[in-house]
Every structure is written in structure tokens, then in C-alpha cells.
Write a protein that holds these residues in place. Sequence first.
Motif, PDB file in Angstrom:
ATOM      1  N   LYS A 271     -40.962 -35.146  30.561  1.00  0.00           N
ATOM      2  CA  LYS A 271     -41.690 -34.313  29.601  1.00  0.00           C
ATOM      3  C   LYS A 271     -42.173 -33.002  30.237  1.00  0.00           C
ATOM      4  CE  LYS A 271     -43.143 -38.176  26.675  1.00  0.00           C
ATOM      5  NZ  LYS A 271     -42.166 -39.105  27.280  1.00  0.00           N
ATOM      6  N   ASN A 273     -41.566 -28.885  30.370  1.00  0.00           N
ATOM      7  CA  ASN A 273     -40.966 -27.754  29.667  1.00  0.00           C
ATOM      8  C   ASN A 273     -39.989 -27.041  30.604  1.00  0.00           C
ATOM      9  OD1 ASN A 273     -40.546 -25.094  28.499  1.00  0.00           O
ATOM     10  ND2 ASN A 273     -42.238 -25.609  27.114  1.00  0.00           N
ATOM     11  N   SER A 275     -39.188 -24.109  30.862  1.00  0.00           N
ATOM     12  CA  SER A 275     -39.677 -22.803  31.314  1.00  0.00           C
ATOM     13  C   SER A 275     -40.436 -22.904  32.634  1.00  0.00           C
ATOM     14  CB  SER A 275     -40.575 -22.165  30.251  1.00  0.00           C
ATOM     15  OG  SER A 275     -41.744 -22.949  30.052  1.00  0.00           O
ATOM     16  N   ARG A 276     -40.798 -24.118  33.028  1.00  0.00           N
ATOM     17  CA  ARG A 276     -41.474 -24.312  34.313  1.00  0.00           C
ATOM     18  C   ARG A 276     -40.489 -24.450  35.466  1.00  0.00           C
ATOM     19  NH1 ARG A 276     -45.003 -29.462  33.659  1.00  0.00           N
ATOM     20  NH2 ARG A 276     -45.244 -29.090  35.907  1.00  0.00           N
ATOM     21  N   GLY A 304     -34.132 -22.613  28.144  1.00  0.00           N
ATOM     22  CA  GLY A 304     -35.484 -22.324  28.621  1.00  0.00           C
ATOM     23  C   GLY A 304     -35.641 -22.239  30.122  1.00  0.00           C
TER      24      GLY A 304
END
Length: 402
Positions: A271, A273, A275-276, A304
Motif C-alpha cells: 500500500k 503510492n 509517487s514515493r 506514478g
Amino acid sequence: MQQLEYLSSNRELLKALKSSKKVNYFLVNIDNFSSINDTYGFEVGDRVLEELSHFLNMIKPINAKVYRFCSDKFVLLDEQELDEEEIVQISEEILSFFSQVEIEVDDITLKISLSIGISIGQGLINIVQAEVAMKELRENNRNHYKIFNPLSSFVHKQQQNIYWIHKIKEAVADESIIAFFQPIVNNSTQRIEKYECLARLKDDDEIISPYLFMEAAKVTGNLSYVTRSLIGQSFKKFSGTNYEFSLNITSEDLSLEYLEELLLKNVAKYKINPSRVTLEMLENITTLDEGTIMTQLMSLRMNGFKIAIDDFGSANSNLSRLLEIEPDYLKIDGSFIKNIITDKKSQIIVDAIITICKSSGIKMVAEYVHNEEVQDRIKELGIEYSQGYYFGEPRADLLKID
């Protein structure tokens, strides 16, 4: 190519090496022979080899014998007791002769140069030792000779590579590749915002640097295993945090086309994102022309993930390809950062990189920041992020935010 009729065969060479005592083994190889085949065709290449073998038989020492070894390699075997000065003299005479002679094939006139790897010893080990001498010679120059030296740094490096090839195979079987993490600091907030995930090999109680084993991983085809292992460990480590983290990917990872599926599986499992997550590519990946690479990068970005170019400036920078990829981050090669206070050339290169990044909207990371003076200079230049031992060395756990 057909066996050259007037040369002794490979089988005879092996027999001579097995039956004789100490010999002087000269491995003779044409420099850049493939370019002759590519330019004039294989028939011309075969004729060149015929002429070469003729000349070798003509100029060899009276008691020596010439063998066709393989491809464009010949062996001159001399069973006399020769000192090093005499061996050097034979080598120099061969090289001098071919520097003056021209080989004529039909209407084509060619000049060739040779490299000679030399082994002095008993048995089949001469074959290996002469090849090692040839390889060492060609790391530095051609049209010369090299006598095998078991104490040379090159031979030591080859032995180390063999050792680490064995170790990396063990590491794959034992799952002993482990992830270490080095902090990356936001120069505006002075807080740790990201971590780079780095591979280490655990050998009993010792932690081994990637500089020792990554080449072995490449040779054995296990680079993708290292990447897969780091992905799993890193996603698990950062699943309960807010940190961003970066992973190094190689051309091998992209050519195998498994990255996107594996990354998305870990995104769902932990879980996190996308974008990290930043994918750091070595600069040389930007020079590859494989069509799937750009497709994969665009797809990863659409999902992403962020893209970074690592060690920028360390190789031949392909600026047009850099702009085509449009990376989110560019990591300035540490060799320029660590010398930026004292070396004018490093300052000029870093200034040029900053100009490119600022005009293209690319954020920068300075690597190898090792003291306060360098860090102050990095901040003064407006570089957004810093990484290096000044803030923390790679370690198995994460540092606490101040």
C-alpha cells in the motif's frame, strides 16, 4: 574457414603442450580483425590469415613452430631455454616486421598490427596465461606484447572476480543480498526526505560492498536477482513510513521487461503510492536505442513512479536523450561534488548541469557530500537535495528525523 594446410593443427598444439617441459608460448592476434571481415568480406579475411601464417613461418625462430589456434589467433611455440630479454627480442622482431610489411589480397593492400600475449611455463596452463596477458595488454594498448605476470594487479583482479562469481552464486541460493539505506536531505528544510536503497552482500558476519560483487553479478546473469531482492526488501521497509525511496535499475532489468509488473505488485501488497518511489538509472541507459526502454519508462511514469538519472556526468552525457526522458531528478556524479571547492573543472561542470536542470525543471541531488564546507556550497548553488556521509552512511535501519 578451412584449416590452413601448412600450419600445425590445434590438436598438435595440445599434444605438444602436454608432452613437453617448459615452453615459451606466444599468442599472436590481429588487432581489429573483425573490421577487415566487415569491410572486405570473409574471403578477404581468410586470405589475410593465410598471408599472416606464411609470414609468421618465415620470420619465426628456427626451432619454433607455428600453430593455427582459432579464428584470428596463432601460436608460436618455442621449446628452447630463453631468458626474458630473448623473449622480448622475438616479440619486438615480429611486431617490427609487420609494421613494415603490407598484405596484398587481389587489388586490396592492407597493413595490419598484432598483439602478443606470452606465457612461459609447462602444460596447458600456458593457454590460459597467454590469454590473460593478451587481455591485460588490450586494456591499455595494442600493437605490443605482454608477458604473463602472476603478481600483476590485473591478474589479482581476475582472481578476485572468480572469487566473487562464486560468492554471488552462493548469495542467490542463500538469499543473502540485503538492503542498506542512505538518507537524502532536502536542502530547504534540512530534513531527511528520501532514502536510496543500496545492495550489500552478507558473508558470515561481514557486510560486503557492491563494488566487490556487482561485476560478478553481471557476469553470472544475476543483476536482475539483486534488483528483485532490493525491491521486495525496500517496499517492506518503507511501508510504515512517509519517506520516499529510490531504487537502482540496470539495462538488464529493462531488457527483461519485468519491472513494471513487479513494482505494481509491491505497490498493492505494501500500500505504497508509486509517487514515493524513484527509479534511478545509470546515465549509460539513456544512450540505448532499444525501443522498449522508452515505452517502459513512459508507462512507469504514467503509473506514478518517478525517474532519476544517476551519476550524471560520469560518462558521455547524451543531453538530447536526457531531455527526451524528462527525468524528475538528476543525481550529479560524486566525483564532481567532492572536489567542487578546490577543482575549477568540477565547478564548471556542476554549473553547466545546474543551468540545464533549472531550465528543464529537473530537480538535482548532489552525491558524495562529505563535509560542511561542501554542503554549504551545494546550498549556495541552489541544488535541491544532498546525499553523502556528512548526513549518514548506508545502514540497515533508517535514521530518525531531527
